[in-house]
Each structure stands twice: as C-alpha cells, then as structure tokens.
Design a protein around this motif. Structure first.
Motif, mmCIF file in Angstrom:
data_model
loop_
_atom_site.group_PDB
_atom_site.id
_atom_site.type_symbol
_atom_site.label_atom_id
_atom_site.label_comp_id
_atom_site.label_asym_id
_atom_site.label_seq_id
_atom_site.Cartn_x
_atom_site.Cartn_y
_atom_site.Cartn_z
ATOM 1 N N THR A 112 -61.057 -66.216 31.973
ATOM 2 C CA THR A 112 -59.670 -65.703 32.074
ATOM 3 C C THR A 112 -59.138 -65.609 30.631
ATOM 4 O O THR A 112 -57.820 -65.759 30.515
ATOM 5 C CB THR A 112 -58.835 -66.531 32.825
ATOM 6 O OG1 THR A 112 -58.956 -67.926 32.596
ATOM 7 C CG2 THR A 112 -59.162 -66.286 34.349
ATOM 8 N N GLY A 113 -59.987 -66.137 29.508
ATOM 9 C CA GLY A 113 -59.275 -66.389 28.255
ATOM 10 C C GLY A 113 -58.447 -64.831 27.737
ATOM 11 O O GLY A 113 -57.060 -65.169 27.527
ATOM 12 N N GLU A 114 -59.099 -63.777 28.002
ATOM 13 C CA GLU A 114 -58.165 -62.446 27.498
ATOM 14 C C GLU A 114 -57.137 -62.253 28.609
ATOM 15 O O GLU A 114 -55.935 -61.671 28.081
ATOM 16 C CB GLU A 114 -59.370 -61.283 27.523
ATOM 17 C CG GLU A 114 -60.443 -61.437 26.391
ATOM 18 C CD GLU A 114 -61.021 -60.060 26.379
ATOM 19 O OE1 GLU A 114 -60.798 -59.177 27.042
ATOM 20 O OE2 GLU A 114 -62.107 -60.200 25.836
ATOM 21 N N ALA A 115 -57.422 -62.575 29.816
ATOM 22 C CA ALA A 115 -56.267 -62.117 30.838
ATOM 23 C C ALA A 115 -55.081 -62.890 30.739
ATOM 24 O O ALA A 115 -54.031 -62.551 30.660
ATOM 25 C CB ALA A 115 -56.715 -62.403 32.035
ATOM 26 N N LEU A 116 -55.374 -64.336 30.156
ATOM 27 C CA LEU A 116 -54.006 -65.014 29.878
ATOM 28 C C LEU A 116 -53.144 -64.712 28.874
ATOM 29 O O LEU A 116 -52.346 -65.267 28.450
ATOM 30 C CB LEU A 116 -54.606 -66.657 30.015
ATOM 31 C CG LEU A 116 -54.800 -67.407 31.341
ATOM 32 C CD1 LEU A 116 -55.501 -68.625 30.954
ATOM 33 C CD2 LEU A 116 -53.942 -67.209 32.038
ATOM 34 N N THR A 117 -53.811 -63.940 27.828
ATOM 35 C CA THR A 117 -53.063 -63.531 26.658
ATOM 36 C C THR A 117 -52.530 -62.001 26.955
ATOM 37 O O THR A 117 -51.674 -61.549 26.165
ATOM 38 C CB THR A 117 -54.089 -63.592 25.284
ATOM 39 O OG1 THR A 117 -54.874 -62.371 25.567
ATOM 40 C CG2 THR A 117 -54.580 -64.679 25.123
ATOM 41 N N ASP A 118 -52.581 -61.657 28.190
ATOM 42 C CA ASP A 118 -52.018 -60.357 28.409
ATOM 43 C C ASP A 118 -50.593 -60.471 28.486
ATOM 44 O O ASP A 118 -50.079 -61.397 29.323
ATOM 45 C CB ASP A 118 -52.650 -59.880 29.769
ATOM 46 C CG ASP A 118 -52.187 -58.320 30.149
ATOM 47 O OD1 ASP A 118 -51.000 -57.988 30.206
ATOM 48 O OD2 ASP A 118 -53.207 -57.678 30.375
ATOM 49 N N PRO A 119 -49.787 -59.595 27.681
ATOM 50 C CA PRO A 119 -48.327 -59.888 27.792
ATOM 51 C C PRO A 119 -47.690 -59.688 29.252
ATOM 52 O O PRO A 119 -46.435 -59.968 29.555
ATOM 53 C CB PRO A 119 -47.766 -58.623 26.960
ATOM 54 C CG PRO A 119 -48.798 -57.370 26.750
ATOM 55 C CD PRO A 119 -50.075 -58.432 26.864
ATOM 56 N N ARG A 120 -48.332 -59.126 30.227
ATOM 57 C CA ARG A 120 -47.690 -58.769 31.601
ATOM 58 C C ARG A 120 -48.033 -60.155 32.285
ATOM 59 O O ARG A 120 -47.211 -60.289 33.234
ATOM 60 C CB ARG A 120 -48.522 -57.612 32.333
ATOM 61 C CG ARG A 120 -48.390 -56.412 31.602
ATOM 62 C CD ARG A 120 -49.345 -55.343 32.318
ATOM 63 N NE ARG A 120 -50.772 -55.756 31.979
ATOM 64 C CZ ARG A 120 -51.700 -55.036 32.702
ATOM 65 N NH1 ARG A 120 -51.489 -54.174 33.686
ATOM 66 N NH2 ARG A 120 -53.061 -55.609 32.642
ATOM 67 N N VAL A 121 -48.655 -61.176 31.768
ATOM 68 C CA VAL A 121 -49.101 -62.383 32.670
ATOM 69 C C VAL A 121 -48.294 -63.536 32.342
ATOM 70 O O VAL A 121 -47.799 -63.772 31.221
ATOM 71 C CB VAL A 121 -50.605 -62.668 32.187
ATOM 72 C CG1 VAL A 121 -50.579 -63.967 33.002
ATOM 73 C CG2 VAL A 121 -51.524 -61.739 33.027
ATOM 74 N N GLN A 122 -47.755 -64.070 33.467
ATOM 75 C CA GLN A 122 -46.914 -65.482 33.283
ATOM 76 C C GLN A 122 -47.462 -66.267 34.239
ATOM 77 O O GLN A 122 -47.774 -66.000 35.633
ATOM 78 C CB GLN A 122 -45.461 -65.153 33.554
ATOM 79 C CG GLN A 122 -44.464 -66.481 33.719
ATOM 80 C CD GLN A 122 -43.141 -66.196 34.449
ATOM 81 O OE1 GLN A 122 -42.924 -65.170 35.179
ATOM 82 N NE2 GLN A 122 -42.327 -67.200 33.893
ATOM 83 N N VAL A 123 -47.836 -67.280 33.831
ATOM 84 C CA VAL A 123 -48.257 -68.658 34.723
ATOM 85 C C VAL A 123 -47.298 -69.566 35.073
ATOM 86 O O VAL A 123 -46.702 -69.935 34.217
ATOM 87 C CB VAL A 123 -49.650 -69.114 33.908
ATOM 88 C CG1 VAL A 123 -50.182 -70.477 35.013
ATOM 89 C CG2 VAL A 123 -50.680 -68.179 33.885
#
Length: 225
Positions: A112-123
């Motif tokens: 998920t390294g790349e997914a977590l840097t996606d600007p659409r994503v908030q955790v």
C-alpha cells in the motif's frame, strides 16, 4: 527439508484498546491475527477487490464517487480502489494503530505504499461504528471489511454494525442511490433479510468461486434514491 518458514514468525505484537493484534509471516504470506482469531493474509485478495468493484458497478454514472473503506487490513481494498481513476475521495477507517503503522513504512507497505500517497486517500484512526455514528461526511459507497462476516465478528461490539440500528447509521452517511457492500467469509441469508428490512434495495450476494469449501462473499444493498 524443514525451513524457517514452516513455523509462523511473529513480526509485531501489540496490545491495543480492543485486545491483542499480531502481524506474522508464514512463508511468503503476511497474516493479521486479532485476539487469537485469524483475520486475513496476503494470499489472494480477490474477494477484497470484489468488495470495491461490486460497489462501483452498483453505482450510477455519477462523477468521482466518494468511498469509505471500513478496515485497512492487509490493504487489498485500498490498493485496488486507488488503481481506479473513477473513484473520487477515498476514506479508510481503521481502529488499530498497529495496522496503520504496519502500512506506514512497516512490512505491509509493500502492498500500500503507493496507495497511501494518493492525494484522494485519507486514513482515519477510529472505530468504524463510532465513525459512522458521528461523522458529518457523506459517501456514495461504503465498503466494509472489519470482521469475518456479519455472523462472525472480531469483537462483540461489532455486532451492532449489522443490526437495524447500525444499518440505519450506514444509511445516514450514504448519499441517495449509494451502495453498501459488506465482506463476509460465508454467505449470510439472515443478513440479507436484515438489509431488506432496513430499507435497502437491490439486495444481493456475490461470491468468489472456490475449488472447495465455503466461498467468500460480498453482500450488497442500495439506498433508495
């Protein structure tokens, strides 16, 4: 000949507010265990990807639909969602700090390294039930995977999510025509009935074919427009 991988290797063990969570490696697989109950591993991911795809397919053609992913897990659902440019805002709610850390530079970051840097994503670090009860945000899809299913919850309190009151909270945060998708390790006809009784439409269950045993499924329902 025996190898070091024959016995699972514990990579991290933590005591959190909901009990013990463990990340371990077994051969090539990474596994998450909660309070001694096996939750998931990195062996497949087909059903987690179906969770996201089935929700999107059930939506109309509205632009940039907003999705809430309940449970970060090993990251299959999040990674798959970010791989589709059609999704708009992607919010992930995870209650275990340990799981978030395992993705933020830990062993699960390879998924998920790349997914977590996606600007659409908030955790968001929060209990999913508390979040849907309290948030003022609205979503077009809820993709929930926090248990082994409505009939096999990780903690007793999670049963509330699948109750009429819990489904009413899900309805509250869903936009008209929005989709609720719930992952389960086995079909639950009783939960299908609960969805109908809660006012959801187009209720159905999609299965992942397996060679033997009980298939993983996704339960789906649409909030009336």
């Amino acid at each position: 000949m025996a190898t070091a991988y024959d016995t699972p290797q514990v990579l991290d063990r933590r005591e959190g507010p909901y009990g013990e969570v463990v990340l371990r490696r077994h051969g090539e697989l990474l596994q998450i265990i909660a309070n001694g109950c096996f939750l998931m591993d990195t062996s497949d991911g087909r059903s987690e990807r179906l969770l996201v795809d089935a929700a999107l397919d059930a939506l109309d053609s509205r632009p940039g639909p907003r999705v809430l992913i309940g449970g970060l897990g090993v990251g299959f659902s999040l990674a798959h969602a970010t791989g589709n440019p059609r999704w708009g805002r992607i919010t992930v709610v995870e209650r275990e700090r340990a799981v978030i850390d395992w993705h933020l530079g830990g062993p699960l970051s390879v998924l998920t390294g790349e997914a977590l840097t996606d600007p659409r994503v908030q955790v968001v670090e929060a209990d999913l039930i508390d979040y849907v009860n309290e948030t003022s945000a609205t979503f077009d899809a809820l993709c929930l995977d926090i248990d082994n299913g409505p009939d096999w919850t990780v903690t007793e309190a999670n049963e509330n999510l699948y109750s009429p009151a819990g489904l009413a909270s899900c309805t509250r945060v869903l936009a008209p025509g929005g989709v609720l998708a719930v992952w389960s390790a086995k079909p639950s006809p009783e939960f299908e009935g609960t969805l109908w009784n809660a006012g959801f439409q187009q209720v159905r269950t999609e299965e992942i074919p397996v060679a033997r045993g009980v298939p993983d499924v996704v339960h789906l329902g649409v909030r009336p427009g």
